[in-house]
Design a protein around this motif. Sequence first.
Motif, PDB file in Angstrom:
ATOM      1  N   THR A  42       0.706  -1.003  -0.072  1.00 45.11           N
ATOM      2  CA  THR A  42       0.020  -0.152  -0.008  1.00 45.11           C
ATOM      3  C   THR A  42       0.644   1.200   0.088  1.00 45.11           C
ATOM      4  O   THR A  42       0.159   2.352   0.098  1.00 45.11           O
ATOM      5  N   VAL A  43       2.229   1.114   0.025  1.00 47.70           N
ATOM      6  CA  VAL A  43       3.055   2.496  -0.163  1.00 47.70           C
ATOM      7  C   VAL A  43       2.698   2.965  -1.341  1.00 47.70           C
ATOM      8  O   VAL A  43       2.738   4.334  -1.730  1.00 47.70           O
ATOM      9  N   ALA A  44       2.285   2.043  -2.408  1.00 48.72           N
ATOM     10  CA  ALA A  44       1.905   2.399  -3.983  1.00 48.72           C
ATOM     11  C   ALA A  44       0.681   2.950  -4.270  1.00 48.72           C
ATOM     12  O   ALA A  44       0.342   3.276  -5.190  1.00 48.72           O
ATOM     13  N   ALA A  45      -0.234   3.147  -2.907  1.00 51.48           N
ATOM     14  CA  ALA A  45      -1.463   3.516  -3.162  1.00 51.48           C
ATOM     15  C   ALA A  45      -1.712   4.697  -2.025  1.00 51.48           C
ATOM     16  O   ALA A  45      -2.704   4.509  -1.376  1.00 51.48           O
ATOM     17  N   PRO A  46      -0.956   5.888  -2.146  1.00 50.79           N
ATOM     18  CA  PRO A  46      -1.203   6.635  -0.921  1.00 50.79           C
ATOM     19  C   PRO A  46      -2.230   7.517  -1.013  1.00 50.79           C
ATOM     20  O   PRO A  46      -2.552   8.241   0.360  1.00 50.79           O
ATOM     21  N   ASP A  47      -3.193   7.575  -1.883  1.00 54.24           N
ATOM     22  CA  ASP A  47      -4.439   8.742  -2.068  1.00 54.24           C
ATOM     23  C   ASP A  47      -5.466   7.852  -1.511  1.00 54.24           C
ATOM     24  O   ASP A  47      -6.574   8.410  -1.395  1.00 54.24           O
ATOM     25  N   LEU A  48      -5.372   6.601  -1.192  1.00 53.22           N
ATOM     26  CA  LEU A  48      -6.730   5.679  -1.078  1.00 53.22           C
ATOM     27  C   LEU A  48      -6.691   5.454   0.459  1.00 53.22           C
ATOM     28  O   LEU A  48      -5.609   4.855   1.074  1.00 53.22           O
ATOM     29  N   SER A  49      -8.008   5.408   0.945  1.00 50.84           N
ATOM     30  CA  SER A  49      -7.875   5.040   2.643  1.00 50.84           C
ATOM     31  C   SER A  49      -7.709   3.582   2.506  1.00 50.84           C
ATOM     32  O   SER A  49      -8.252   2.868   1.282  1.00 50.84           O
ATOM     33  N   PRO A  50      -7.848   2.819   3.396  1.00 56.91           N
ATOM     34  CA  PRO A  50      -7.771   1.278   3.425  1.00 56.91           C
ATOM     35  C   PRO A  50      -8.943   0.728   2.924  1.00 56.91           C
ATOM     36  O   PRO A  50      -8.839  -0.250   2.125  1.00 56.91           O
ATOM     37  N   GLU A  51     -10.040   1.439   3.331  1.00 61.68           N
ATOM     38  CA  GLU A  51     -11.381   0.750   2.756  1.00 61.68           C
ATOM     39  C   GLU A  51     -11.464   1.044   0.947  1.00 61.68           C
ATOM     40  O   GLU A  51     -11.722   0.009   0.391  1.00 61.68           O
ATOM     41  N   GLU A  52     -10.960   2.255   0.540  1.00 61.53           N
ATOM     42  CA  GLU A  52     -10.959   2.322  -0.933  1.00 61.53           C
ATOM     43  C   GLU A  52     -10.074   1.411  -1.630  1.00 61.53           C
ATOM     44  O   GLU A  52     -10.263   0.892  -2.595  1.00 61.53           O
ATOM     45  N   LEU A  53      -8.726   1.213  -0.968  1.00 62.49           N
ATOM     46  CA  LEU A  53      -7.792   0.290  -1.328  1.00 62.49           C
ATOM     47  C   LEU A  53      -8.402  -1.079  -1.528  1.00 62.49           C
ATOM     48  O   LEU A  53      -8.089  -1.692  -2.534  1.00 62.49           O
ATOM     49  N   GLY A  54      -8.925  -1.533  -0.463  1.00 61.66           N
ATOM     50  CA  GLY A  54      -9.817  -2.937  -0.672  1.00 61.66           C
ATOM     51  C   GLY A  54     -10.741  -3.234  -1.929  1.00 61.66           C
ATOM     52  O   GLY A  54     -10.694  -4.089  -2.501  1.00 61.66           O
ATOM     53  N   GLU A  55     -11.322  -1.947  -1.952  1.00 60.06           N
ATOM     54  CA  GLU A  55     -12.343  -2.199  -2.736  1.00 60.06           C
ATOM     55  C   GLU A  55     -11.730  -1.930  -4.450  1.00 60.06           C
ATOM     56  O   GLU A  55     -12.013  -2.741  -5.485  1.00 60.06           O
ATOM     57  N   ALA A  56     -10.546  -1.159  -4.508  1.00 58.55           N
ATOM     58  CA  ALA A  56      -9.789  -1.095  -5.694  1.00 58.55           C
ATOM     59  C   ALA A  56      -9.092  -2.202  -6.091  1.00 58.55           C
ATOM     60  O   ALA A  56      -9.215  -2.778  -7.305  1.00 58.55           O
ATOM     61  N   ALA A  57      -8.338  -3.038  -5.178  1.00 59.51           N
ATOM     62  CA  ALA A  57      -7.824  -4.112  -5.322  1.00 59.51           C
ATOM     63  C   ALA A  57      -8.706  -5.086  -5.536  1.00 59.51           C
ATOM     64  O   ALA A  57      -8.706  -6.092  -6.677  1.00 59.51           O
ATOM     65  N   ALA A  58     -10.072  -5.229  -5.238  1.00 57.23           N
ATOM     66  CA  ALA A  58     -11.051  -6.088  -5.492  1.00 57.23           C
ATOM     67  C   ALA A  58     -11.435  -5.958  -6.715  1.00 57.23           C
ATOM     68  O   ALA A  58     -11.637  -6.696  -7.681  1.00 57.23           O
ATOM     69  N   SER A  59     -11.684  -4.672  -7.357  1.00 55.73           N
ATOM     70  CA  SER A  59     -12.084  -4.568  -8.730  1.00 55.73           C
ATOM     71  C   SER A  59     -10.996  -4.810  -9.774  1.00 55.73           C
ATOM     72  O   SER A  59     -11.294  -5.236 -10.906  1.00 55.73           O
ATOM     73  N   ALA A  60      -9.822  -4.811  -9.238  1.00 53.80           N
ATOM     74  CA  ALA A  60      -8.626  -5.034 -10.321  1.00 53.80           C
ATOM     75  C   ALA A  60      -8.266  -6.619 -10.244  1.00 53.80           C
ATOM     76  O   ALA A  60      -7.601  -6.978 -11.149  1.00 53.80           O
ATOM     77  N   GLY A  61      -8.852  -7.369  -9.254  1.00 54.80           N
ATOM     78  CA  GLY A  61      -8.659  -8.845  -9.295  1.00 54.80           C
ATOM     79  C   GLY A  61      -7.240  -9.135  -8.547  1.00 54.80           C
ATOM     80  O   GLY A  61      -6.608 -10.054  -8.707  1.00 54.80           O
ATOM     81  N   ILE A  62      -7.106  -8.415  -7.608  1.00 51.67           N
ATOM     82  CA  ILE A  62      -5.802  -8.114  -6.727  1.00 51.67           C
ATOM     83  C   ILE A  62      -6.331  -9.011  -5.356  1.00 51.67           C
ATOM     84  O   ILE A  62      -7.237  -7.961  -4.899  1.00 51.67           O
ATOM     85  N   ALA A  63      -5.778  -9.871  -5.083  1.00 55.25           N
ATOM     86  CA  ALA A  63      -6.294 -10.734  -4.105  1.00 55.25           C
ATOM     87  C   ALA A  63      -5.630 -10.407  -2.606  1.00 55.25           C
ATOM     88  O   ALA A  63      -6.227 -10.494  -1.270  1.00 55.25           O
ATOM     89  N   GLY A  64      -4.246  -9.847  -2.565  1.00 56.09           N
ATOM     90  CA  GLY A  64      -3.548  -9.895  -1.509  1.00 56.09           C
ATOM     91  C   GLY A  64      -3.272  -8.295  -0.974  1.00 56.09           C
ATOM     92  O   GLY A  64      -2.910  -7.379  -1.880  1.00 56.09           O
ATOM     93  N   LEU A  65      -3.000  -7.960   0.370  1.00 53.47           N
ATOM     94  CA  LEU A  65      -2.789  -6.814   0.720  1.00 53.47           C
ATOM     95  C   LEU A  65      -1.643  -6.595   1.576  1.00 53.47           C
ATOM     96  O   LEU A  65      -1.624  -7.542   2.816  1.00 53.47           O
TER      97      LEU A  65
END
Length: 291
Positions: A7-30
């Motif tokens: 998540t260093v590479a996702a500085p503008d997203l909150s944890p909740e937003e990052l989870g949703e964005a990862a799910a949308s992209a098909g990325i399973a791990g945080l």
Amino acid sequence: MKLSVFTVAAPDLSPEELGEAAASAGIAGLEWRCKETPAELLNEAPSFWGNNKCTIPPDAGEADIDRFRQAAARSGRKAIAVTPYLSCGDVEGTERIMRLARSLDASMVRVGVPGYDRTKPYGELYEQAIGYLREVERLALNYGVKALVETHHVTIAPSASLAHRLVSPFNPDAIGVLYDPGNMVHEGFENYRMGMELLGPYLAHVHVKNAAWRPAAASGEATDHLETVEWTSGWAPIANGVVLWKQVLRDLKAVGYDGWYGVEDFSGTFDTRTMLRAYANQMNRWMEEIL
């Protein structure tokens, strides 16, 4: 293919937003970035290493822990790592992070490695690291969390072989290597396949980013071939840097690697959500092409 995001590479997203964005992209791990954020940075624009909104503090209380745990659970994602910026020798801090990782159901933690800047000899720094890793091994086995030594420039483990020298005295179930070819553009390049073969059971995780070398601005074009040209390295899009990722993936497949691939794109080429989608699409396409 198991894709994750540091998540260093996702500085503008909150944890909740990052989870949703990862799910949308098909990325399973945080992989949760773990660091204190000084109060003076909170009013700055989001940035990788400054006001990063997707960062959990090392001394997180129950409310913070529950928030990050729920951010993963609600999006159907899995917390695989807590990635702090530990100093070599900080045993107390390392134990605190391992305790946090276990609370978040994460199985890996990056640990400290001495930096190298020519002011202390390598041998002295190596002995310091080995003493620390002895304590880390004990903690890792106790907490059931694997400690990771990252191949990283400007440290005593910039290459696969030097990282292997650090971890080889220890149990590979407790201590492994975070293999980062993008970092090895700056310093530490070795034939990828050879390094992976050397690491063997210590090859525990892979970070995916890229970098490139360019003439320094002050050097300009080389008109006098007897004059020194200075070069500088910087981040590049994953597909456009020095690392030939399709070859790296072939080599990882050849040695039987079946772990996670964590994106850490610092190029700034795309906004965060687009970067995550592009990463997942690229990696899946490359894997299909090398089958």
